[in-house]
Design a protein around this motif. Structure first.
Motif, PDB file in Angstrom:
ATOM      1  N   THR A 278       9.716  -2.857  -1.346  1.00  0.00           N
ATOM      2  CA  THR A 278       8.519  -2.896  -1.800  1.00  0.00           C
ATOM      3  C   THR A 278       7.640  -2.169  -0.551  1.00  0.00           C
ATOM      4  OG1 THR A 278       8.410  -5.134  -2.550  1.00  0.00           O
ATOM      5  CG2 THR A 278       6.277  -4.329  -1.825  1.00  0.00           C
ATOM      6  N   PRO A 279       6.597  -1.258  -1.042  1.00  0.00           N
ATOM      7  CA  PRO A 279       5.743  -0.564  -0.263  1.00  0.00           C
ATOM      8  C   PRO A 279       4.896  -1.278   0.593  1.00  0.00           C
ATOM      9  CG  PRO A 279       4.991   0.034  -2.277  1.00  0.00           C
ATOM     10  CD  PRO A 279       6.379  -0.993  -2.615  1.00  0.00           C
TER      11      PRO A 279
ATOM     12  N   TYR B  79      -8.407   2.003   3.059  1.00  0.00           N
ATOM     13  CA  TYR B  79      -8.234   2.563   1.527  1.00  0.00           C
ATOM     14  C   TYR B  79      -6.899   3.314   1.236  1.00  0.00           C
ATOM     15  CZ  TYR B  79     -13.346   2.125   1.149  1.00  0.00           C
ATOM     16  OH  TYR B  79     -14.634   1.505   1.022  1.00  0.00           O
ATOM     17  N   SER B  80      -6.203   3.339   0.171  1.00  0.00           N
ATOM     18  CA  SER B  80      -4.873   3.652  -0.003  1.00  0.00           C
ATOM     19  C   SER B  80      -4.989   4.389  -1.491  1.00  0.00           C
ATOM     20  CB  SER B  80      -3.989   2.409   0.251  1.00  0.00           C
ATOM     21  OG  SER B  80      -4.260   1.524  -0.743  1.00  0.00           O
ATOM     22  N   THR B  81      -3.778   4.969  -1.711  1.00  0.00           N
ATOM     23  CA  THR B  81      -3.426   5.576  -3.204  1.00  0.00           C
ATOM     24  C   THR B  81      -3.619   4.501  -4.373  1.00  0.00           C
ATOM     25  OG1 THR B  81      -2.126   7.247  -2.281  1.00  0.00           O
ATOM     26  CG2 THR B  81      -1.466   6.475  -4.379  1.00  0.00           C
ATOM     27  N   HIS B  82      -3.877   5.183  -5.650  1.00  0.00           N
ATOM     28  CA  HIS B  82      -4.013   4.291  -6.665  1.00  0.00           C
ATOM     29  C   HIS B  82      -5.315   3.496  -6.837  1.00  0.00           C
ATOM     30  CE1 HIS B  82       0.154   5.790  -7.409  1.00  0.00           C
ATOM     31  NE2 HIS B  82       0.496   4.892  -6.683  1.00  0.00           N
ATOM     32  N   GLY B  83      -5.608   2.998  -8.246  1.00  0.00           N
ATOM     33  CA  GLY B  83      -6.608   2.124  -8.329  1.00  0.00           C
ATOM     34  C   GLY B  83      -8.131   2.408  -8.156  1.00  0.00           C
ATOM     35  N   TYR B  84      -8.199   3.765  -8.431  1.00  0.00           N
ATOM     36  CA  TYR B  84      -9.596   4.363  -8.114  1.00  0.00           C
ATOM     37  C   TYR B  84      -9.791   4.312  -6.375  1.00  0.00           C
ATOM     38  CZ  TYR B  84     -10.468   3.719 -12.896  1.00  0.00           C
ATOM     39  OH  TYR B  84     -10.878   3.889 -14.252  1.00  0.00           O
ATOM     40  N   LEU B  85      -8.718   4.446  -5.690  1.00  0.00           N
ATOM     41  CA  LEU B  85      -8.826   4.168  -4.212  1.00  0.00           C
ATOM     42  C   LEU B  85      -8.701   2.725  -3.955  1.00  0.00           C
ATOM     43  CD1 LEU B  85      -9.924   7.468  -3.222  1.00  0.00           C
ATOM     44  CD2 LEU B  85      -7.851   7.204  -3.424  1.00  0.00           C
TER      45      LEU B  85
ATOM     46  N   VAL C 212       1.207  -0.972   0.152  1.00  0.00           N
ATOM     47  CA  VAL C 212       0.003   0.006   0.018  1.00  0.00           C
ATOM     48  C   VAL C 212       0.929   1.281   0.199  1.00  0.00           C
ATOM     49  CG1 VAL C 212      -1.787  -0.944   1.290  1.00  0.00           C
ATOM     50  CG2 VAL C 212      -0.215   0.292   2.449  1.00  0.00           C
ATOM     51  N   HIS C 213       0.229   2.473  -0.347  1.00  0.00           N
ATOM     52  CA  HIS C 213       0.606   3.700  -0.239  1.00  0.00           C
ATOM     53  C   HIS C 213      -0.160   4.511   0.603  1.00  0.00           C
ATOM     54  CE1 HIS C 213       4.022   3.447  -3.218  1.00  0.00           C
ATOM     55  NE2 HIS C 213       4.622   4.301  -2.104  1.00  0.00           N
ATOM     56  N   ASP C 214      -0.038   5.373   1.290  1.00  0.00           N
ATOM     57  CA  ASP C 214      -0.807   6.386   2.230  1.00  0.00           C
ATOM     58  C   ASP C 214      -2.183   5.744   2.590  1.00  0.00           C
ATOM     59  OD1 ASP C 214       0.974   8.181   1.060  1.00  0.00           O
ATOM     60  OD2 ASP C 214      -0.179   8.374  -1.015  1.00  0.00           O
ATOM     61  N   PRO C 215      -2.207   4.847   3.444  1.00  0.00           N
ATOM     62  CA  PRO C 215      -3.326   4.149   4.188  1.00  0.00           C
ATOM     63  C   PRO C 215      -4.008   5.017   4.996  1.00  0.00           C
ATOM     64  CG  PRO C 215      -1.150   3.369   5.259  1.00  0.00           C
ATOM     65  CD  PRO C 215      -0.735   4.169   4.043  1.00  0.00           C
ATOM     66  N   THR C 216      -5.282   4.685   4.867  1.00  0.00           N
ATOM     67  CA  THR C 216      -6.328   5.439   5.872  1.00  0.00           C
ATOM     68  C   THR C 216      -7.439   4.175   6.162  1.00  0.00           C
ATOM     69  OG1 THR C 216      -8.153   7.216   6.376  1.00  0.00           O
ATOM     70  CG2 THR C 216      -7.938   6.190   4.183  1.00  0.00           C
ATOM     71  N   MET C 217      -7.598   4.271   7.396  1.00  0.00           N
ATOM     72  CA  MET C 217      -8.294   2.825   8.078  1.00  0.00           C
ATOM     73  C   MET C 217      -9.573   3.389   9.100  1.00  0.00           C
ATOM     74  SD  MET C 217      -6.837  -0.777   9.261  1.00  0.00           S
ATOM     75  CE  MET C 217      -6.225  -0.051  10.885  1.00  0.00           C
ATOM     76  N   ILE C 218     -10.583   2.699   9.276  1.00  0.00           N
ATOM     77  CA  ILE C 218     -11.493   2.912   9.997  1.00  0.00           C
ATOM     78  C   ILE C 218     -12.323   1.461  10.270  1.00  0.00           C
ATOM     79  CG2 ILE C 218     -13.666   3.070   8.343  1.00  0.00           C
ATOM     80  CD1 ILE C 218     -14.339   5.604   9.713  1.00  0.00           C
ATOM     81  N   ARG C 219     -12.925   1.483  11.416  1.00  0.00           N
ATOM     82  CA  ARG C 219     -13.387   0.097  11.843  1.00  0.00           C
ATOM     83  C   ARG C 219     -14.971   0.533  11.656  1.00  0.00           C
ATOM     84  NH1 ARG C 219     -12.157  -2.981  17.460  1.00  0.00           N
ATOM     85  NH2 ARG C 219     -13.572  -4.732  17.032  1.00  0.00           N
ATOM     86  N   THR C 220     -15.715  -0.540  11.203  1.00  0.00           N
ATOM     87  CA  THR C 220     -16.988  -0.469  10.816  1.00  0.00           C
ATOM     88  C   THR C 220     -17.904  -1.601  11.604  1.00  0.00           C
ATOM     89  OG1 THR C 220     -17.103  -1.796   8.975  1.00  0.00           O
ATOM     90  CG2 THR C 220     -16.610   0.575   8.431  1.00  0.00           C
ATOM     91  N   SER C 221     -19.089  -1.737  11.422  1.00  0.00           N
ATOM     92  CA  SER C 221     -19.809  -2.955  12.155  1.00  0.00           C
ATOM     93  C   SER C 221     -19.502  -4.211  11.683  1.00  0.00           C
ATOM     94  CB  SER C 221     -21.350  -2.599  11.869  1.00  0.00           C
ATOM     95  OG  SER C 221     -21.780  -2.578  10.640  1.00  0.00           O
ATOM     96  N   THR C 222     -18.954  -4.162  10.448  1.00  0.00           N
ATOM     97  CA  THR C 222     -18.584  -5.451   9.866  1.00  0.00           C
ATOM     98  C   THR C 222     -16.863  -5.748   9.821  1.00  0.00           C
ATOM     99  OG1 THR C 222     -18.292  -4.447   7.550  1.00  0.00           O
ATOM    100  CG2 THR C 222     -20.326  -5.488   8.427  1.00  0.00           C
TER     101      THR C 222
ATOM    102  N   TYR D 137       0.675   3.463   8.587  1.00  0.00           N
ATOM    103  CA  TYR D 137       1.560   4.201   7.440  1.00  0.00           C
ATOM    104  C   TYR D 137       2.013   3.067   6.466  1.00  0.00           C
ATOM    105  CZ  TYR D 137       4.715   1.783  10.601  1.00  0.00           C
ATOM    106  OH  TYR D 137       5.535   0.873  11.583  1.00  0.00           O
ATOM    107  N   HIS D 138       2.780   3.687   5.651  1.00  0.00           N
ATOM    108  CA  HIS D 138       3.463   2.681   4.656  1.00  0.00           C
ATOM    109  C   HIS D 138       4.798   3.084   4.857  1.00  0.00           C
ATOM    110  CE1 HIS D 138       3.782   6.510   1.943  1.00  0.00           C
ATOM    111  NE2 HIS D 138       4.897   5.995   1.817  1.00  0.00           N
ATOM    112  N   TYR D 139       5.535   1.861   4.401  1.00  0.00           N
ATOM    113  CA  TYR D 139       7.255   1.932   4.642  1.00  0.00           C
ATOM    114  C   TYR D 139       7.694   1.203   3.366  1.00  0.00           C
ATOM    115  CZ  TYR D 139       7.054  -2.905   6.359  1.00  0.00           C
ATOM    116  OH  TYR D 139       6.843  -4.001   6.654  1.00  0.00           O
ATOM    117  N   TYR D 140       8.572   1.165   3.109  1.00  0.00           N
ATOM    118  CA  TYR D 140       9.719   0.328   1.974  1.00  0.00           C
ATOM    119  C   TYR D 140      10.325  -0.725   2.642  1.00  0.00           C
ATOM    120  CZ  TYR D 140       7.694   4.376  -0.403  1.00  0.00           C
ATOM    121  OH  TYR D 140       7.072   5.419  -0.950  1.00  0.00           O
ATOM    122  N   ASP D 141      10.033  -2.020   2.293  1.00  0.00           N
ATOM    123  CA  ASP D 141      10.752  -2.937   3.058  1.00  0.00           C
ATOM    124  C   ASP D 141      11.960  -3.433   2.439  1.00  0.00           C
ATOM    125  OD1 ASP D 141      11.283  -5.234   4.163  1.00  0.00           O
ATOM    126  OD2 ASP D 141       9.489  -6.449   3.706  1.00  0.00           O
TER     127      ASP D 141
END
Length: 320
Positions: free
Chosen positions: A301-302, A52-58, A37-47, A291-295
């Motif tokens: 690889t991100p 979500y992250s950068t590229h590929g229509y998010l 991933v690049h630039d991750p954002t995360m949330i907890r839902t009921s499921t 976050y993302h990092y490069y391994d």
């Protein structure tokens, strides 16, 4: 959840001291599955968790346990028509997800690398799930004649219920505007463009703001230096704080983030190279740095990094 057993009995002040030196930074928490991933954002839902992250229509990923992640399509099935004006490849970046008033909001950027011909968009959803988002159009944009850059958005709702959007990359650094909670877009009649952070040295490499409130302060986390260069990346996460959402933000030593200040939170260590593109998520077991990092052990690889975020006795954050 992760690594907590070996930390029992260690004071927060001692942990903060350990984290103050790069060699002592902890490894990312254990994650498996689709974690490139690049630039991750995360949330907890009921499921479960949605990331979500950068590229590929998010790009979207889901998890039930915050460890095993699976690809789950993208936020958008088709790109909104306005994207093309800012990205010939219809390539959105750096999403920011949150939930307010029974709806999910996703701010994101559309641009091209190295350009400030950029726009921040908003999408809304009743579930937060991939494919459920309705685009609401452009929130804020910049042109090549602007002295700042409309990418890397982050929504803050302050203690008074006011909405703010911080954003920015390079040029003059991190900026902020006020939003209308009813629309999620710029508040009519308020044209103030607040300045939160920059670097005194070209290319003024500070970006990806994320602001959270903790105690009596607002904390501005930002990514500094060079991103997106694999094992040559020099990205790092720094923080400053203020008693006002609009600043001034200063670091632990009192240096202003408008003058290059910023207290390190996470830097390159071991195989973890150039961590950044961060967001903060509040979960049942505490605050998380996502976050993302490069391994360095996998050809740069991100990858997804998740760490718990603690707060020392002076109110400064550290990862563990």
């Amino acid at each position: 959840m992760r690594r907590l057993s070996r930390l029992i009995g260690t004071t927060s002040a001692a942990l903060a001291l350990l984290a103050s030196t790069a060699f002592a930074y902890p490894d990312p928490g254990h994650v498996t599955g689709d974690v490139v991933v690049h630039d991750p954002t995360m949330i907890r839902t009921s499921t479960g968790y949605v990331l979500y992250s950068t590229h590929g229509y998010l790009e979207a990923r889901t998890s039930t346990d915050r460890i095993a992640f699976s690809r789950a399509g993208s936020a958008f099935r088709t790109p909104p028509s306005w994207w093309r004006a800012y990205s010939s490849g219809n390539d959105p970046w750096a999403p920011d997800i949150s939930q307010h008033g029974g709806r999910y909001l996703l701010y994101y950027a559309v641009s091209s690398f190295g350009s400030n011909h950029s726009a921040i968009g908003l999408a809304t959803s009743s579930t937060g799930q991939p494919g459920s988002w309705t685009d609401q159009g452009v929130v804020y944009s910049t042109t090549t004649s602007s002295d700042h850059n409309a990418i890397d958005p982050n929504l803050l709702v302050d203690s008074s219920g006011r909405w703010w959007l911080s954003f920015g990359s390079h040029w003059t650094g991190i900026r902020m505007i006020r939003l209308d909670p009813s629309t999620g877009k710029r508040l009519p009649g308020d044209g103030t463009l607040h300045h939160l952070a920059t670097r005194p040295d070209a290319p003024r490499a500070v970006e990806a703001p994320h602001i959270v409130r903790h105690g009596d302060h607002y904390y501005l986390f930002a990514s500094y230096d060079r991103c997106c260069a694999g094992t040559s990346s020099t990205y790092k996460v720094k923080v400053g704080r203020s008693t006002s959402p609009t600043g001034p933000y200063t670091d632990r030593s009192g240096r202003s983030m408008l003058n290059g200040g910023g207290t390190p939170v996470l830097e390159t260590h071991g195989r973890v190279i150039g961590p950044g593109g961060q967001s903060i998520m509040r979960d049942v077991d505490g605050d998380l740095l996502v976050y993302h990092y490069y391994d360095g052990a996998d050809n740069g690889t991100p990858k997804l990094g998740i760490n718990l975020l603690g707060w020392d006795s002076d109110g400064w954050p550290y990862v563990y």
